[in-house]
Design an enzyme around this catalytic site. Structure first.
Site, PDB file in Angstrom:
ATOM      1  N   VAL A 107      28.406   9.588  25.205  1.00  0.00           N
ATOM      2  CA  VAL A 107      29.807   9.225  25.489  1.00  0.00           C
ATOM      3  C   VAL A 107      30.054   9.208  26.997  1.00  0.00           C
ATOM      4  CG1 VAL A 107      32.225   9.888  25.174  1.00  0.00           C
ATOM      5  CG2 VAL A 107      30.622  10.152  23.271  1.00  0.00           C
TER       6      VAL A 107
ATOM      7  N   THR B 200      20.243  16.878  26.478  1.00  0.00           N
ATOM      8  CA  THR B 200      20.413  15.860  25.436  1.00  0.00           C
ATOM      9  C   THR B 200      20.811  14.513  26.049  1.00  0.00           C
ATOM     10  OG1 THR B 200      22.673  16.595  25.001  1.00  0.00           O
ATOM     11  CG2 THR B 200      20.941  17.465  23.563  1.00  0.00           C
TER      12      THR B 200
ATOM     13  N   LEU C   7      28.586  26.482  39.854  1.00  0.00           N
ATOM     14  CA  LEU C   7      28.524  25.110  40.374  1.00  0.00           C
ATOM     15  C   LEU C   7      29.263  25.041  41.696  1.00  0.00           C
ATOM     16  CD1 LEU C   7      29.565  23.138  37.167  1.00  0.00           C
ATOM     17  CD2 LEU C   7      27.310  23.054  38.230  1.00  0.00           C
TER      18      LEU C   7
ATOM     19  N   THR D 187      31.506   9.672  16.316  1.00  0.00           N
ATOM     20  CA  THR D 187      31.465   8.520  17.217  1.00  0.00           C
ATOM     21  C   THR D 187      30.048   7.939  17.206  1.00  0.00           C
ATOM     22  OG1 THR D 187      33.104   9.649  18.578  1.00  0.00           O
ATOM     23  CG2 THR D 187      31.945   7.817  19.619  1.00  0.00           C
TER      24      THR D 187
ATOM     25  N   TYR E  22      28.782  25.853  17.438  1.00  0.00           N
ATOM     26  CA  TYR E  22      29.472  24.670  17.968  1.00  0.00           C
ATOM     27  C   TYR E  22      30.981  24.804  17.752  1.00  0.00           C
ATOM     28  CZ  TYR E  22      30.431  19.715  18.882  1.00  0.00           C
ATOM     29  OH  TYR E  22      30.916  18.527  19.398  1.00  0.00           O
TER      30      TYR E  22
ATOM     31  N   ASP F 258      24.960  16.607  34.902  1.00  0.00           N
ATOM     32  CA  ASP F 258      24.295  16.637  33.596  1.00  0.00           C
ATOM     33  C   ASP F 258      22.974  17.368  33.760  1.00  0.00           C
ATOM     34  OD1 ASP F 258      22.942  15.737  31.110  1.00  0.00           O
ATOM     35  OD2 ASP F 258      24.653  14.357  30.983  1.00  0.00           O
ATOM     36  N   ASN F 259      22.606  18.204  32.784  1.00  0.00           N
ATOM     37  CA  ASN F 259      21.297  18.878  32.888  1.00  0.00           C
ATOM     38  C   ASN F 259      20.198  18.092  32.163  1.00  0.00           C
ATOM     39  OD1 ASN F 259      21.895  19.361  30.249  1.00  0.00           O
ATOM     40  ND2 ASN F 259      21.667  21.591  30.345  1.00  0.00           N
TER      41      ASN F 259
END
Ligand code: UDP
Length: 321
Positions: A20, A43, A69, A183, A153, A39-40
């Site tokens: 997404v 996924t 961060l 999605t 989750y 982003d790491n």
């Protein structure tokens, strides 16, 4: 609702190389904004943003949002999408999943607080668990097993919603919460285990389609382009409470398998496998709120969205053989 009239904004998108997130980066850049994606690549994949490599208004930072961060700002809007989203993946990595919903959300909220920027949380229809109210409306508090396999989750996203509301209440942060339903579309990982890539992979290989349980459980599938438009509209609105974003067209998984056979032009058989624990029986968004306050609703029909997704997977498969 606040509209951005020609103003160029600076966005921070966690999970920006994901399925997404990468589409979101594309749309924001096409509107003329500047985008930093973090982003790491666990996924997500650098391939999803490969086409942006030479775009001067885009930057990809490879970092884990669960670690401290220090990303140079300021940002106008922070959108937190970083998360493992597929049941197969989060069942395999429950602690990392809990971390991205909790510590990851906290770190992103802190960046938004630093810059007094807007903040959008991508939450989930999983907040409703195995729902006893149908279709699911935002005021429903849900039916979640707090210790079941999906809890990593579901509960981390519920915590993320609570944390976001707390930052709004305590710090006056301008927050939004999107509850995203199933999605699909190009850039889903073919092997991520979710039903759309799983069925398409099977059908395109000529293998039997593996339906879990009796296939009478339902889901409602939204094309990624529709979802991204909803996320952007929500991020510019003053709505602080959760808003469902999804397509209300509800299908049984067996009906969905039939749609996959149709769009791929195959007649592969159905193979039934055991239903995973706590698999929700019915899911369909009530999108009255999104229609009313955002003027948003999905416009891409299932067959059209699936055709686009099939074309994408065909190129992925062709590149791997
Ligand atoms: N499912 C299936 N076969 C698969 C993958 C999933 O029958 O290979 C079913 C799953 O049991 C669920 C639905 O499809 O009822 C949607 O699963 P998915 O993993 O895509 O996401 P969920 O909506 O459960 O989070």
């Amino acid at each position: 609702m606040q509209r951005v009239q020609g103003k160029k904004l600076r966005y921070l998108i966690s999970g920006g190389a994901g399925f997404v997130g990468s589409h979101l980066c594309d749309v924001l850049l096409s509107e003329g904004h500047e985008v930093v994606a973090v982003d790491n690549l666990v996924t997500g994949s650098a391939r999803n943003v490969e086409h942006l490599k030479r775009e001067p208004r885009f930057q990809l930072i490879e970092a884990n949002v669960c670690k401290p961060l220090d990303i140079p700002g300021p940002f106008d809007t922070v959108m937190h999408l970083a998360s493992i989203a597929s049941p197969k993946e989060y069942l395999a990595r429950p602690i990392e999943t809990l971390e991205s919903g909790s510590t990851g959300t906290r770190n992103m909220l802190e960046l938004a607080r630093r810059d007094n920027s807007r903040f959008l949380l991508t939450s989930t229809s999983e907040c409703y668990g195995d729902p006893e109210v149908h279709p699911q409306v935002e005021t429903y508090w849900g039916h979640v097993n707090p210790v079941g396999p999906r809890s990593c989750y579901d509960e981390s996203k519920r915590y993320a919603e609570a944390l976001t509301m707390a930052y709004h209440r305590v710090h006056g942060l301008r927050t939004n919460i999107a509850r995203i339903f199933n999605t699909y579309g190009p850039r889903m990982a073919l092997n991520d285990g979710r039903v759309v890539p799983a069925f398409l992979d099977e059908a395109l290989r000529g293998a039997p389609i593996t339906v879990y349980g009796d296939g009478k459980q339902t889901r409602s599938f939204c094309f990624v382009g529709d979802l991204v438009n909803g996320l952007i509209l929500l991020s510019r609105s003053e709505e602080r409470y959760p808003v469902n974003l999804g397509n209300p067209l509800e299908l049984t998984i067996l009906e969905f398998a039939e749609a996959i056979r149709h769009v791929t032009g195959t007649k592969v058989p159905i193979q039934f496998c055991p239903l995973p624990e706590d698999d929700p029986k019915r899911r369909r968004p009530d999108i009255t709120k999104a229609r009313t306050i955002l003027g948003w609703e999905p416009v891409v029909p299932l067959d059209e969205g699936l055709r686009e997704t099939v074309a994408y997977f065909q190129t992925v498969i062709a590149a791997t053989v």
